[in-house]
Write a protein that holds these residues in place. Sequence first.
Motif, mmCIF file in Angstrom:
data_model
loop_
_atom_site.group_PDB
_atom_site.id
_atom_site.type_symbol
_atom_site.label_atom_id
_atom_site.label_comp_id
_atom_site.label_asym_id
_atom_site.label_seq_id
_atom_site.Cartn_x
_atom_site.Cartn_y
_atom_site.Cartn_z
ATOM 1 N N LYS A 6 31.346 40.385 47.176
ATOM 2 C CA LYS A 6 30.841 39.816 45.925
ATOM 3 C C LYS A 6 31.561 40.449 44.736
ATOM 4 N N GLN A 7 31.757 41.762 44.802
ATOM 5 C CA GLN A 7 32.442 42.466 43.722
ATOM 6 C C GLN A 7 33.893 42.002 43.594
ATOM 7 N N VAL A 8 34.552 41.775 44.723
ATOM 8 C CA VAL A 8 35.938 41.288 44.688
ATOM 9 C C VAL A 8 35.991 39.929 43.990
ATOM 10 N N LEU A 9 35.094 39.029 44.353
ATOM 11 C CA LEU A 9 35.076 37.712 43.709
ATOM 12 C C LEU A 9 34.793 37.837 42.216
ATOM 13 N N ARG A 10 33.875 38.724 41.866
ATOM 14 C CA ARG A 10 33.524 38.914 40.461
ATOM 15 C C ARG A 10 34.715 39.485 39.678
ATOM 16 N N SER A 11 35.395 40.455 40.260
ATOM 17 C CA SER A 11 36.482 41.122 39.544
ATOM 18 C C SER A 11 37.714 40.221 39.365
ATOM 19 N N LEU A 12 37.873 39.241 40.239
ATOM 20 C CA LEU A 12 39.030 38.335 40.143
ATOM 21 C C LEU A 12 38.634 36.932 39.676
ATOM 22 N N ARG A 13 37.455 36.803 39.150
ATOM 23 C CA ARG A 13 36.889 35.499 38.789
ATOM 24 C C ARG A 13 37.805 34.686 37.867
#
Length: 131
Positions: A6-13
């Motif tokens: 989830k954090q990866v998706l958020r950070s590269l949104r």
Amino acid sequence: MEARDKQVLRSLRLELGAEVLVEGLVLQYLYQEGVLTESHVQEIKAQATGLRKTMLLLDILPTRGPKAFDAFLDSLQEFPWVREKLEKAREEAMVELPAGLEEKGRAGRRMGWEARGERRGQECQTVGTRT
């Protein structure tokens, strides 16, 4: 979906929004794999712009179970550079946050536990758990 994914998706949104067109194979693959429902696909397709479609997909993915991130990676056949970026970010997140241990470590430091040695084991015993 795991917290680190989830954090990866958020950070590269924002990058994902600019680089991924979800309308084609991405949506169909995620639907085929059961990550998205027909309702999800229709809702995403109804968005006015490609950016909004991608943002909605990124909002939905974290709620779609443990295989959603891997299926999303697999769906990015047309965007290998994006897949590589996500995989690299995920690997870095695993090094920084191995399976939730980071949060446990912070809690231990807040309570004054030492990171190693017998003192840590003794402190853990006082709260009823053993490391």
